[in-house]
Design an enzyme around this catalytic site. Structure first.
Site, mmCIF file in Angstrom:
data_model
loop_
_atom_site.group_PDB
_atom_site.id
_atom_site.type_symbol
_atom_site.label_atom_id
_atom_site.label_comp_id
_atom_site.label_asym_id
_atom_site.label_seq_id
_atom_site.Cartn_x
_atom_site.Cartn_y
_atom_site.Cartn_z
ATOM 1 N N ASP A 35 26.958 -11.590 68.834
ATOM 2 C CA ASP A 35 27.266 -12.528 69.912
ATOM 3 C C ASP A 35 27.395 -13.931 69.309
ATOM 4 O O ASP A 35 27.433 -14.094 68.086
ATOM 5 C CB ASP A 35 26.202 -12.466 71.016
ATOM 6 C CG ASP A 35 24.804 -12.841 70.528
ATOM 7 O OD1 ASP A 35 24.665 -13.449 69.447
ATOM 8 O OD2 ASP A 35 23.840 -12.516 71.247
ATOM 9 N N PHE A 36 27.425 -14.938 70.118
ATOM 10 C CA PHE A 36 27.629 -16.309 69.655
ATOM 11 C C PHE A 36 26.514 -16.806 68.734
ATOM 12 O O PHE A 36 26.693 -17.779 68.021
ATOM 13 C CB PHE A 36 27.785 -17.260 70.849
ATOM 14 C CG PHE A 36 26.552 -17.320 71.708
ATOM 15 C CD1 PHE A 36 25.568 -18.270 71.470
ATOM 16 C CD2 PHE A 36 26.362 -16.432 72.756
ATOM 17 C CE1 PHE A 36 24.426 -18.319 72.249
ATOM 18 C CE2 PHE A 36 25.223 -16.477 73.535
ATOM 19 C CZ PHE A 36 24.243 -17.415 73.283
#
Length: 160
Positions: A35-36
């Site tokens: 994810d980020f």
């Protein structure tokens, strides 16, 4: 053009290896798995676990393509009926993961498997999976007897 055996050497470890307890596969965490924040996105763990189960099948001689082609009398497929996942610690980008898969039991049309996803000795994810074999009608098919010996563990089981 001859690749001097390079293709065979590269693909030799591609499906992991059968072990005394079941199957072991190594995988790297790529940017697309995260994810980020650089941590593996929770749904991606399902994909790592699926790779472990699929390659376990492949190395025991059970190929998804042959099942779809009807090699066993009719087209059959594997379906995950139930899964329990314990997320213990996150995997991160560039980690090398070990996916261990074992068979706990086989009953009728169902197989019960245990899986662990590890970084080194640390267990990051533990899963219990119940899968079934179904025919074209969607109805369960009995687990073929010739597969039972290939799937039952021969050695020490992974601790849950």
């Amino acid at each position: 053009m001859d690749d001097h055996g390079e293709s065979a050497a590269l693909s030799a470890g591609l499906s992991g290896a059968l072990t005394d307890f079941g199957h072991r596969l190594m995988a790297r965490v790529y940017y697309a798995d995260t994810d980020f924040s650089g941590v593996v996105y929770h749904a991606r763990y399902l994909e790592f676990l699926e790779r472990g189960r699929s390659d376990y099948l492949r190395l025991t001689g059970v190929h998804h393509t042959e099942l779809l082609d009807g090699k066993h009398g009719e087209r059959i497929v594997w379906v995950v009926r139930r899964m329990e996942i314990d997320f213990r610690s996150p995997a991160r980008m560039d980690d090398i993961l070990t996916i261990d898969t074992r068979t706990d039991d086989i009953s009728g049309a169902r197989i019960f498997m245990g899986q662990q996803l590890k970084r080194g000795a640390d267990v990051l994810v533990a899963a219990k999976v119940e899968a079934a074999i179904v025919g074209e009608s969607g109805r369960p098919k009995r687990f073929p007897k010739e597969w039972i010996a290939a799937f039952m563990p021969r050695g020490e089981l992974i601790s849950r």
